[in-house]
Enzyme design. Structure first.
Site, short mmCIF file in Angstrom:
data_model
loop_
_atom_site.label_atom_id
_atom_site.label_comp_id
_atom_site.label_asym_id
_atom_site.label_seq_id
_atom_site.Cartn_x
_atom_site.Cartn_y
_atom_site.Cartn_z
N GLN A 175 -51.70 11.70 34.61
CA GLN A 175 -51.13 13.04 34.74
C GLN A 175 -50.92 13.65 33.36
O GLN A 175 -50.88 12.94 32.35
CB GLN A 175 -49.82 13.00 35.52
N VAL A 176 -50.78 14.98 33.32
CA VAL A 176 -50.72 15.72 32.08
C VAL A 176 -49.38 16.42 31.95
O VAL A 176 -48.92 17.08 32.90
CB VAL A 176 -51.87 16.76 32.01
N ASP A 196 -68.50 17.01 35.36
CA ASP A 196 -67.63 17.29 36.51
C ASP A 196 -66.97 18.67 36.37
O ASP A 196 -65.75 18.79 36.35
CB ASP A 196 -66.54 16.20 36.60
N ALA A 256 -50.18 18.68 35.83
CA ALA A 256 -51.11 18.27 36.88
C ALA A 256 -51.03 16.76 37.02
O ALA A 256 -50.78 16.03 36.06
CB ALA A 256 -52.54 18.69 36.52
#
Length: 556
Positions: A129-130, A279, A123
């Site tokens: 980012q991962v 979130d 992602a």
């Protein structure tokens, strides 16, 4: 307004953004009041354009839009809805930058630290980012890497936003009413905390510990030796994004139990632990391969003080039970009253709001939207609610969306009522900790030790006539005036009595000086006593007449 030359481009972009969209937002508020469908449609189109333009302006403004999506006191519902759907849509940055950042931060080459490291990210977001990787011991992990130079860019953007907020606070009515500088500072702190991955690692550990007893919930564990401020290595959780589940996949779920567990876990986080993932939109909740729910991306968390937790419990229970007046009283107790505060209007509108939502169909009720409407009403009535309530509304709004995906018939009201007694029990158990009990025992010990000495001091002062009582709430001047009046009347009565007795005694003494056949001195004393007595009676009547009239008016 201290303008900085290198911010001129940002000032221009923000100014154009405000000029284009503020007027449409005001028109939408008028449409809400006047049911103007055409204006409402135009505002809907403008809200979509606002979200798109914030995406183009970069990560700071994407995050700002997401925060604004919780401020129902600032924006009309159509804008809140558009900004609520605002997500990071960015291209991943090159793998060369990823490798350079990880190598620099960990102090070891990528091939030495990991057995494998996927070049393609799982992602990509505006801040980082991962990537999936595998440790040397075979453990599957997810590595989150921050974008190069993102911190400097956000600091620069926040500086420009802060300058405009200062101008708005000083020169606009909205700024004086809402305090934009305070909002920007709170946003700045939240964003800078999100950029520190060490804090996110601490958040993962804390939330994992708090949810350990939840068999259907999982939080990835961070790996401390492989984490820094801009690199976060954690357990890899195999699963699917809730937002991407298709209709067939949802039929295979135990949706009711998952929705109940998720909602219950969040009530515990907010109202008992005082620490929650702020979130939980569908993109941050995964359905694992073994049928559990995983919470990821803990960069944004919130904390609630114990005193505020008690108020939020009361508020949610009042809303779930349809007690609008009680909900209004709780909101008033925790809110800040402004100059135009109108208690009566606020209480009536909140009672009406809560009452209307009791009749909404189960599938249509949204707890988060209701809290947001409560915040908007408070702003209109001159009551500024604390930021914890805004964050609660945002969290519940996201939870409503996730719960609807898992179970379309999920009823947040019923869930809050079911959890109410358990919440109160857990809070009582929470206060009965060894630390609290030890503090209470120490206070009791101190009271017991000092009590005999204090009692002896009181008894000694009483025996020696030195005991003094301080009474507040009495008008001392009026009290002294009344005592003086009473003393004057008593003295006058005693003088009149003495004159009468003296005259009666003189009547028996023979004398040549007579008046009407009686001793002249006795007659004079009788006259003086009569005049003094008549004067005393007249004085009493004139003094007591206003009090008697007041009593008659009260009886009527």
């Amino acid at each position: 307004m201290a303008l900085k030359p290198h911010h001129l481009v940002r000032y221009k972009e923000i100014g154009l953004l405000l000029a284009k969209h503020v007027r449409a937002g005001i028109a939408q508020q008028s449409a809400d009041a006047g049911a103007d469908a055409m204006v409402s449609d135009e505002a809907g189109h403008d809200a979509t354009k606002l979200a798109q333009e914030l995406e183009k302006m970069g990560p700071t403004f994407v995050k700002l839009g997401q925060v604004l999506s919780t401020r129902s006191d600032l924006l009309p519902p159509v804008y809140l809805d558009a900004l609520h759907r605002l997500q990071d849509k960015v291209e991943p940055f090159p793998f060369a930058d990823v490798e350079r950042t990880v190598t620099t931060e960990l102090g070891v080459r990528l091939s030495k630290a990991f057995a494998s490291f996927d070049h393609k990210p799982l992602a990509a977001a505006s801040l980082g980012q991962v990537h999936r990787a595998e440790m040397r011991d075979g453990r599957a992990v997810a590595v989150k890497v921050q974008r190069p130079d993102i911190r400097a860019r956000i600091v620069d953007d926040m500086d420009a936003i802060g300058t405009i907020a200062e101008f708005a606070d000083a020169h606009t009515e909205a700024g004086r009413r809402f305090g934009f500088c305070d909002m920007v500072e709170e946003f700045r702190q939240s964003l800078m905390a999100e950029l520190d991955y060490r804090r996110e690692a601490d958040n993962l550990r804390t939330l994992g510990h708090n949810l350990a007893r939840r068999r259907l919930m999982v939080v990835p564990r961070p790996i401390a030796d492989y984490s820094t401020g801009v690199v976060l290595t954690m357990d890899y959780v195999a699963g699917r994004n809730i937002a991407n589940l298709g209709p067939l996949a949802r039929l295979e779920l135990d949706g009711r139990n998952l929705a109940e567990e998720l909602f219950s876990a969040y009530l515990d986080q907010i109202l008992v632990d005082g620490f929650f993932h702020a979130d939980p939109h569908p993109g941050n909740v995964l359905l694992t391969d073994d049928g559990r729910l995983a919470l990821i991306d803990l960069g944004m968390v919130a904390r609630v003080a114990p005193e505020m937790q008690d108020h939020l419990v009361q508020l949610l229970l009042a809303i779930s039970q349809g007690k609008g007046r009680d909900a209004a009283e709780v909101a008033i107790a925790i809110g800040q009253k402004l100059e135009d505060y109108d208690r009566g209007t606020f209480t009536r509108q909140v009672s009406d709001l809560v009452g209307r939502n009791q009749n909404v169909a189960i599938g249509d009720f949204q707890a988060g939207a209701l809290v947001g409407q409560l915040t908007r009403l408070s702003g209109e009535c001159g009551l500024r609610l604390p930021p914890e309530l805004t964050m609660l509304g945002k969290t519940l709004l996201n939870l409503d969306e996730v719960a609807r995906i898992l179970d379309p018939t999920f009823d947040p009201n019923a869930a809050i009522r079911r959890e109410g007694s358990d919440l109160m029990r857990r809070k009582l158990l929470q206060t009965a900790t060894p630390g609290n009990m030890m503090a209470a025992a120490m206070e009791a010990k101190e009271f017991t030790e000092r009590l005999p000495g204090r009692v002896n001091k009181v008894m000694d002062a009483l025996a020696e006539g030195e005991l003094k009582l301080r009474v507040q709430g009495i008008d001392e001047k009026e009290l002294i005036k009344g005592i003086q009046k009473l003393a004057n009347r008593l003295t006058t009565g005693m003088v009149v009595a003495a004159l009468v007795v003296g005259a009666a005694l003189i009547m028996r003494i023979p004398t040549r000086l007579t008046l009407l056949g009686y001793p002249a001195l006795a007659i004079v004393l009788f006259l003086m006593a009569g005049l003094a007595g008549a004067g005393l009676l007249v004085s009493i009547q004139l003094s007591d007449l206003p009090q008697r009239k007041g009593r008659r008016r009260r009886r009527r």
